[in-house]
Design a protein around this motif. Structure first.
Motif, PDB file in Angstrom:
ATOM      1  N   GLU A   4       0.826  -1.226   0.000  1.00  0.00           N
ATOM      2  CA  GLU A   4       0.000   0.000   0.000  1.00  0.00           C
ATOM      3  C   GLU A   4       0.850   1.263   0.000  1.00  0.00           C
ATOM      4  OE1 GLU A   4      -2.554  -0.758   3.408  1.00  0.00           O
ATOM      5  OE2 GLU A   4      -4.146  -1.187   1.982  1.00  0.00           O
ATOM      6  N   ARG A   5       2.074   1.099   0.519  1.00  0.00           N
ATOM      7  CA  ARG A   5       2.936   2.276   0.608  1.00  0.00           C
ATOM      8  C   ARG A   5       4.386   1.818   0.550  1.00  0.00           C
ATOM      9  NH1 ARG A   5       5.453   5.354   4.965  1.00  0.00           N
ATOM     10  NH2 ARG A   5       5.455   3.300   5.920  1.00  0.00           N
ATOM     11  N   LEU A   6       5.171   2.509  -0.220  1.00  0.00           N
ATOM     12  CA  LEU A   6       6.605   2.189  -0.307  1.00  0.00           C
ATOM     13  C   LEU A   6       7.390   3.462  -0.039  1.00  0.00           C
ATOM     14  CD1 LEU A   6       9.024   0.365  -1.234  1.00  0.00           C
ATOM     15  CD2 LEU A   6       8.591   1.169  -3.558  1.00  0.00           C
ATOM     16  N   LYS A   7       8.339   3.343   0.886  1.00  0.00           N
ATOM     17  CA  LYS A   7       9.105   4.535   1.237  1.00  0.00           C
ATOM     18  C   LYS A   7      10.595   4.211   1.146  1.00  0.00           C
ATOM     19  CE  LYS A   7       9.234   8.089   4.800  1.00  0.00           C
ATOM     20  NZ  LYS A   7      10.217   8.069   5.849  1.00  0.00           N
ATOM     21  N   LEU A   8      11.334   5.056   0.465  1.00  0.00           N
ATOM     22  CA  LEU A   8      12.782   4.865   0.347  1.00  0.00           C
ATOM     23  C   LEU A   8      13.507   6.117   0.825  1.00  0.00           C
ATOM     24  CD1 LEU A   8      13.083   3.431  -3.309  1.00  0.00           C
ATOM     25  CD2 LEU A   8      12.740   2.157  -1.189  1.00  0.00           C
ATOM     26  N   ASN A   9      14.607   5.892   1.530  1.00  0.00           N
ATOM     27  CA  ASN A   9      15.506   6.992   1.871  1.00  0.00           C
ATOM     28  C   ASN A   9      16.944   6.566   1.605  1.00  0.00           C
ATOM     29  OD1 ASN A   9      13.265   7.835   4.351  1.00  0.00           O
ATOM     30  ND2 ASN A   9      14.101   9.378   2.967  1.00  0.00           N
ATOM     31  N   ASP A  10      17.630   7.365   0.833  1.00  0.00           N
ATOM     32  CA  ASP A  10      19.030   7.081   0.518  1.00  0.00           C
ATOM     33  C   ASP A  10      19.245   5.620   0.125  1.00  0.00           C
ATOM     34  OD1 ASP A  10      19.709   9.703   0.941  1.00  0.00           O
ATOM     35  OD2 ASP A  10      20.143   9.408   3.061  1.00  0.00           O
ATOM     36  N   PHE A  11      18.340   5.136  -0.701  1.00  0.00           N
ATOM     37  CA  PHE A  11      18.456   3.782  -1.230  1.00  0.00           C
ATOM     38  C   PHE A  11      18.861   3.893  -2.699  1.00  0.00           C
ATOM     39  CE2 PHE A  11      16.833   0.064  -3.437  1.00  0.00           C
ATOM     40  CZ  PHE A  11      17.242  -0.970  -2.616  1.00  0.00           C
ATOM     41  N   ARG A  12      20.030   3.299  -3.060  1.00  0.00           N
ATOM     42  CA  ARG A  12      20.554   3.429  -4.435  1.00  0.00           C
ATOM     43  C   ARG A  12      20.526   4.894  -4.877  1.00  0.00           C
ATOM     44  NH1 ARG A  12      23.489  -0.976  -6.383  1.00  0.00           N
ATOM     45  NH2 ARG A  12      22.349  -2.883  -6.175  1.00  0.00           N
ATOM     46  N   ASN A  13      19.888   5.201  -6.023  1.00  0.00           N
ATOM     47  CA  ASN A  13      19.903   6.604  -6.458  1.00  0.00           C
ATOM     48  C   ASN A  13      18.668   7.386  -5.988  1.00  0.00           C
ATOM     49  OD1 ASN A  13      18.188   5.329  -8.244  1.00  0.00           O
ATOM     50  ND2 ASN A  13      18.740   6.637  -9.981  1.00  0.00           N
ATOM     51  N   TYR A  14      17.912   6.834  -5.038  1.00  0.00           N
ATOM     52  CA  TYR A  14      16.759   7.562  -4.493  1.00  0.00           C
ATOM     53  C   TYR A  14      17.157   8.294  -3.217  1.00  0.00           C
ATOM     54  CZ  TYR A  14      13.747   5.033  -7.699  1.00  0.00           C
ATOM     55  OH  TYR A  14      13.163   4.530  -8.834  1.00  0.00           O
ATOM     56  N   GLU A  15      16.959   9.594  -3.218  1.00  0.00           N
ATOM     57  CA  GLU A  15      17.177  10.345  -1.977  1.00  0.00           C
ATOM     58  C   GLU A  15      15.992  10.099  -1.056  1.00  0.00           C
ATOM     59  OE1 GLU A  15      17.662  14.551  -2.495  1.00  0.00           O
ATOM     60  OE2 GLU A  15      17.506  14.902  -0.341  1.00  0.00           O
ATOM     61  N   SER A  16      14.815  10.355  -1.585  1.00  0.00           N
ATOM     62  CA  SER A  16      13.615   9.984  -0.827  1.00  0.00           C
ATOM     63  C   SER A  16      12.481   9.739  -1.805  1.00  0.00           C
ATOM     64  CB  SER A  16      13.241  11.062   0.185  1.00  0.00           C
ATOM     65  OG  SER A  16      12.714  12.166  -0.493  1.00  0.00           O
ATOM     66  N   LEU A  17      11.670   8.748  -1.475  1.00  0.00           N
ATOM     67  CA  LEU A  17      10.555   8.394  -2.349  1.00  0.00           C
ATOM     68  C   LEU A  17       9.406   7.935  -1.468  1.00  0.00           C
ATOM     69  CD1 LEU A  17       9.458   7.582  -5.271  1.00  0.00           C
ATOM     70  CD2 LEU A  17      10.158   5.265  -4.644  1.00  0.00           C
ATOM     71  N   LEU A  18       8.234   8.421  -1.774  1.00  0.00           N
ATOM     72  CA  LEU A  18       7.032   7.907  -1.110  1.00  0.00           C
ATOM     73  C   LEU A  18       6.036   7.569  -2.203  1.00  0.00           C
ATOM     74  CD1 LEU A  18       5.645   7.350   1.596  1.00  0.00           C
ATOM     75  CD2 LEU A  18       4.612   9.607   1.405  1.00  0.00           C
ATOM     76  N   LEU A  19       5.687   6.285  -2.287  1.00  0.00           N
ATOM     77  CA  LEU A  19       4.862   5.820  -3.395  1.00  0.00           C
ATOM     78  C   LEU A  19       3.637   5.106  -2.835  1.00  0.00           C
ATOM     79  CD1 LEU A  19       5.213   5.644  -6.559  1.00  0.00           C
ATOM     80  CD2 LEU A  19       5.924   3.283  -6.170  1.00  0.00           C
ATOM     81  N   ARG A  20       2.478   5.461  -3.359  1.00  0.00           N
ATOM     82  CA  ARG A  20       1.271   4.696  -3.014  1.00  0.00           C
ATOM     83  C   ARG A  20       0.832   3.953  -4.269  1.00  0.00           C
ATOM     84  NH1 ARG A  20      -0.281   5.737   1.958  1.00  0.00           N
ATOM     85  NH2 ARG A  20       0.515   7.653   2.886  1.00  0.00           N
ATOM     86  N   PRO A  21       1.270   2.705  -4.401  1.00  0.00           N
ATOM     87  CA  PRO A  21       1.010   1.979  -5.644  1.00  0.00           C
ATOM     88  C   PRO A  21      -0.456   1.598  -5.786  1.00  0.00           C
ATOM     89  CG  PRO A  21       2.585   0.805  -4.236  1.00  0.00           C
ATOM     90  CD  PRO A  21       2.033   1.912  -3.439  1.00  0.00           C
ATOM     91  N   ASP A  22      -0.820   1.361  -7.031  1.00  0.00           N
ATOM     92  CA  ASP A  22      -2.145   0.874  -7.364  1.00  0.00           C
ATOM     93  C   ASP A  22      -2.234  -0.617  -7.005  1.00  0.00           C
ATOM     94  OD1 ASP A  22      -4.454   2.020  -9.041  1.00  0.00           O
ATOM     95  OD2 ASP A  22      -4.212  -0.032  -9.791  1.00  0.00           O
ATOM     96  N   SER A  23      -3.444  -1.114  -6.827  1.00  0.00           N
ATOM     97  CA  SER A  23      -3.570  -2.534  -6.458  1.00  0.00           C
ATOM     98  C   SER A  23      -3.406  -3.449  -7.672  1.00  0.00           C
ATOM     99  CB  SER A  23      -4.931  -2.779  -5.816  1.00  0.00           C
ATOM    100  OG  SER A  23      -5.941  -2.436  -6.731  1.00  0.00           O
ATOM    101  N   GLY A  24      -3.436  -2.889  -8.878  1.00  0.00           N
ATOM    102  CA  GLY A  24      -3.252  -3.704 -10.074  1.00  0.00           C
ATOM    103  C   GLY A  24      -1.872  -3.516 -10.662  1.00  0.00           C
ATOM    104  N   LEU A  25      -1.875  -3.065 -11.913  1.00  0.00           N
ATOM    105  CA  LEU A  25      -0.605  -2.906 -12.621  1.00  0.00           C
ATOM    106  C   LEU A  25       0.014  -1.527 -12.375  1.00  0.00           C
ATOM    107  CD1 LEU A  25       1.482  -3.751 -14.779  1.00  0.00           C
ATOM    108  CD2 LEU A  25      -0.112  -2.927 -16.524  1.00  0.00           C
ATOM    109  N   ASN A  26       1.273  -1.527 -11.979  1.00  0.00           N
ATOM    110  CA  ASN A  26       2.034  -0.293 -11.814  1.00  0.00           C
ATOM    111  C   ASN A  26       3.211  -0.322 -12.774  1.00  0.00           C
ATOM    112  OD1 ASN A  26       0.947   0.987  -9.107  1.00  0.00           O
ATOM    113  ND2 ASN A  26       1.085  -1.234  -8.787  1.00  0.00           N
ATOM    114  N   VAL A  27       3.179   0.576 -13.744  1.00  0.00           N
ATOM    115  CA  VAL A  27       4.257   0.597 -14.722  1.00  0.00           C
ATOM    116  C   VAL A  27       5.263   1.668 -14.322  1.00  0.00           C
ATOM    117  CG1 VAL A  27       4.830   1.030 -17.139  1.00  0.00           C
ATOM    118  CG2 VAL A  27       2.734  -0.190 -16.554  1.00  0.00           C
TER     119      VAL A  27
END
Ligand SMILES: Nc1ncnc2c1ncn2[C@@H]1O[C@H](COP(=O)(O)OP(=O)(O)O)[C@@H](O)[C@H]1O
Ligand SMILES: [Mg+2]
Length: 371
Positions: A4-27
């Protein structure tokens, strides 16, 4: 299962990311080297406790930073859960499940079930036996956390036994032999458990793989998947895996001392793939090998669905464009009831495959924005 929620901090080339993906296909669409694979790698990490492309956790931390973070909220049949992984350079990663720190990586197994498809899947068919052992190990660990612990105990005992076989420890053959027997018992017990679980897993996987392969190949090819243990349980142990392994270790002790490592056991097992009666690894065409790899992965997906009663999260990294139409169709069909993360460089292929209402994020230099 649903992220339901994906959060990244200083992971690979992501400084920060907050993603609320769809329940189906996420391209996730974008040019090369923008962070598409990094995003699915983060999800893979939460499912398997390790990256699919490196064993060095330090590589996952954004270059120049001391630590990184991946966190996600998951909705599963058994309830909702939070998985967090904290990476620190020079230290072991810490895993938190619902804010509680896991003592062992094994506690993560089964919390998030995911299946990854990537161009490297071809290695499953073409590569060395170690690739196919790793496939069995990873899938079994997801389905049966007990397998993961047993495998860890086996590997630890194997390392100890091999350490005794190092050249500088060879001074007194008889003393070495005595010490070997101490490890033989633990190796036979845990090894037999591994062999039993692999045999059962491959039998069920093989049935599904044969059916799927026949469908994808338009009824032209028959794929046979067979577990080929290094130690012959029937011949050596009369059907008793522990007895067989124990005998093989005992008989091999002198050879092992001469050689410097343990020659027999499940660490030498093979998963045989036969196509129309011949070994697909050796004699298969590139196309046949691709289909076999796809059949295996799709079987894994079906097996997890059947066993857990829910759909795993699908990670499709750069695969769709490489497949011809019948294979694409098989994959798209399998994906229909799973939350899916699919990476690609253009949306053209997806549109051609007939996908409508595509929910896409544009990936550029470590950012994701809705298309
Ligand atoms: N630890 C890291 N810190 C910063 N950048 C990284 C790190 N690891 C990889 N990268 C960068 O991530 C990019 C590759 O991301 P990747 O997800 O593999 O690309 P793609 O979009 O082609 O799948 C490259 O630009 C690489 O330099
Ligand atoms: Mg990539």
């Amino acid at each position: 299962m649903l992220i339901e929620r994906l959060k990244l901090n200083d992971f690979r080339n992501y400084e920060s990311l907050l993603l609320r993906p769809d329940s189906g296909l996420n391209v996730i669409v974008g040019e090369n080297a923008q962070g598409k694979t990094n995003a699915v790698e983060a999800i893979f990490l939460c499912a398997f406790g390790r990256s699919h492309r490196t064993a060095k956790d330090a590589e996952l931390i954004r270059a120049g930073f001391a630590g990184g973070y991946v966190g996600m909220d998951i909705q599963a049949k058994s309830g909702s859960r939070t998985i967090e992984i904290k990476l620190k350079s020079g230290e072991r990663k810490q895993i938190f499940i619902d804010k509680l720190m896991a003592k062992r990586t094994g506690e993560l197994m089964g919390a998030l079930n995911a299946v990854m498809f990537s161009p490297e899947d071809l290695e499953l068919v073409k590569g060395a036996p170690a690739e196919r052992r790793r496939f069995m190990d990873m899938e079994l660990s997801q389905l049966r956390p007990a397998y993961y612990y047993t495998l860890q105990r086996y590997n630890a005992a194997l390392r100890q036994r091999n350490a005794l076989l190092k050249p500088d420890a060879k001074a007194d053959m008889n003393a070495v032999r005595q010490q070997l027997y101490i490890w033989d018992e633990q190796l036979s017990k845990t090894g037999a458990e591994i062999m039993r679980m692999r045999a059962e897993f491959v039998q069920r996987l093989g049935l599904i793989a044969s059916r799927l392969h026949r469908q994808i190949s338009g009824e032209r090819e028959a794929l046979l998947v067979r577990y080929a243990p290094d130690v012959d349980i029937e011949r050596m142990g009369g059907g008793d895996a522990e007895a067989a392994l124990s005998e093989a270790l005992y008989n091999g002790a002198l050879d092992d001392i001469r050689r410097g490592y343990t020659g027999a056991g499940p660490h030498r097992d093979e998963l045989e793939l036969n196509l129309n009666g011949t070994n697909v690894r050796v004699f298969g065409s590139q196309g046949q090998q691709r289909t076999a790899a796809l059949s295996l992965k799709l079987s894994e997906l079906e097996l997890i669905k059947g066993e857990t009663g829910e759909s795993p999260v699908l990670l499709l990294d750069d695969v769709l464009s490489e497949l011809d139409e019948p294979r694409q169709r098989a994959l798209l069909e399998a994906m229909s009831d799973c939350q899916t993360f699919l990476t690609c460089t253009t949306l053209e292929g997806l549109k051609r495959a007939g996908l409508k209402g595509i929910n896409a994020w544009r990936c550029a230099a470590g950012t994701l924005t809705r298309e």
